[in-house]
Design an enzyme around this catalytic site. Structure first.
Site, short mmCIF file in Angstrom:
data_model
loop_
_atom_site.label_atom_id
_atom_site.label_comp_id
_atom_site.label_asym_id
_atom_site.label_seq_id
_atom_site.Cartn_x
_atom_site.Cartn_y
_atom_site.Cartn_z
N ASP A 221 2.17 0.70 -9.79
CA ASP A 221 1.47 0.33 -8.56
C ASP A 221 0.61 -0.91 -8.75
O ASP A 221 0.60 -1.82 -7.91
CB ASP A 221 0.62 1.50 -8.07
N GLU B 260 2.39 -6.38 1.67
CA GLU B 260 3.85 -6.33 1.79
C GLU B 260 4.24 -5.88 3.19
O GLU B 260 3.63 -4.97 3.77
CB GLU B 260 4.42 -5.36 0.75
N ASP C 228 -0.92 -3.20 -2.53
CA ASP C 228 0.34 -2.46 -2.54
C ASP C 228 0.08 -1.11 -1.88
O ASP C 228 -0.79 -0.35 -2.32
CB ASP C 228 0.85 -2.27 -3.97
#
Length: 407
Positions: free
Chosen positions: A361, A280, A196
């Site tokens: 997170d 992502e 992330d």
């Protein structure tokens, strides 16, 4: 696959003058090619072919008084400049038809001697070489000192000499990598990871590891502001203004180089340790239009992901990009309950369904791994989805060459 290896050049005064003349000759030929095509289009006639342009703009132009100085540059440099013009038009038309991926490209524009970046390219038939002493021998330029750091993995097919905005010179070699050597360099691993990306921490891994963001631009902001103020006070066209402009360019180059080195080290570490990586697909262009624009650009997510892509393809790793609309920060990684959007200041929250205390997170990184289909690897299942094609990239380097490099 093809990669570029970039090394710093240190030409002397005479060589800098020769390079400046070569940059100018290549730029003039490029502009003449654009002008010839535009004139033909305006007149309604056929577009001149590459062979016709080569004869008219190079061979015949050298015989005229107005363009006789084109003889000072290598003929290969001028031919490659014509090829660049042809490629620019080809990319423009394919983009116009919607056949080219990425943002829409505009029509080729004329080059200026005041452009921040100047470059020339030598192919194999230009008879350039690396000498036994480690210098780069270029036709009509001379033997230029190079700062090497590694052995070129294969004989290069071409070299591009670049002068950047900070006045630095680089030699960029195009190399065809050897898949067998790359596989031996990076043996297979049984680990997978979900990543992330953020601003407070640059990267958060699904195992809870948090990698701080160096914030190179923020740290150099005071120095950049001072240099920019000095530039704005100088009279336009003066030598002092040019000195101040170089000072600003060098300060920005230091920031960009430090960021690129950080991205290279982190991406190589992740590729070496993991067989599959989930990340992502962030909408960087959209985030760059918000109040967080400076921090987003400072993080350089796009450059980092691009490095992961081409390194994954080179070393036979698997990189999976999940959609940007997957609610990774809204979903509980324990029970998959979707709790809805939350403000950025909320860094921890409790799942109302299972009662688990979640770090925002770390929870997002675990959901990225799940969405990429990599979470099953914790049970020992093999994870080898189809690989993703990589883009070319440049690897910066410094040092002195081993003897095998000259060979």
């Amino acid at each position: 696959m093809q990669l570029r290896y970039s090394f710093r050049l240190y030409p002397d005064h005479a060589q800098r003058s020769a390079l400046s003349r070569a940059f100018g000759c290549a730029r003039v030929v490029f502009n003449d090619a654009l002008r010839a095509r535009e004139d033909a289009r305006a007149a309604g006639g056929p577009i001149p072919k590459a062979g016709e342009l080569s004869t008219r703009l190079i061979t015949q132009a050298k015989q005229t008084e107005a363009r006789s100085w084109l003889r000072e540059a290598s003929a290969v440099v001028l031919q490659q400049s014509l090829r660049d013009a042809e490629t620019a038009y080809k990319n423009f038309f394919t983009s116009l038809k919607g056949e080219r991926k990425g943002p829409r490209l505009g029509a080729p524009r004329f080059k200026s001697r005041k452009d921040a970046r100047q470059s020339i390219r030598f192919t194999a038939n230009a008879r350039w070489s690396v000498t036994d002493s480690g210098r780069l021998s270029l036709p009509k330029i001379g033997t230029v000192k190079v700062k090497w750091s590694r052995t070129l993995p294969a004989p290069p097919t071409s070299v591009t000499v670049i002068k950047d905005a900070a006045g630095r010179y680089f030699a960029s070699f195009v190399i065809d990598t050897d898949p067998a050597a790359d596989a031996a360099r990076m043996p297979d691993s049984d680990q997978t990871v979900g990543i992330d990306l953020g601003l407070t921490h640059f990267a958060i891994l699904d195992d809870g590891t948090k990698i701080d963001s160096p914030r190179f631009l923020r740290r150099a902001e005071k120095k950049l502001k001072k240099a920019q103020r000095e530039l704005s006070r100088k009279r336009k066209g003066s030598k002092n203004r040019e000195k101040a402009r170089l000072k600003v360019a060098r300060a920005h180059a230091q920031v960009a180089d430090a960021r690129r080195e950080f991205h290279h080290q982190l991406s190589t570490k992740l590729i070496r340790e993991n067989q599959a990586i989930g990340v992502e697909d962030l909408a960087v262009h959209g985030l760059a239009r918000t109040q967080l624009a400076k921090s987003v650009h400072d993080a350089g997510w796009s450059q980092f992901v691009a490095m992961l892509v081409y390194k994954a393809d080179r070393y036979e790793r698997t990189l999976i990009k999940i959609g940007r609309f997957v609610p990774t920060s809204q979903t509980c990684s324990h029970c998959d309950h979707v709790d809805g959007p939350k403000p950025l200041h909320i860094r921890e929250w409790t799942c109302p369904a299972c009662g688990a205390l979640l770090d925002r997170d770390i929870n997002s990184a675990r959901n990225v791994k799940k969405a990429a289909g990599l979470a099953v690897s914790a049970c020992g299942a093999p994870v080898r989805p189809e690989s993703v094609l990589a883009q070319r990239n440049e690897a910066g380097s410094h040092g002195f060459p081993p003897k095998t490099c000259a060979a």
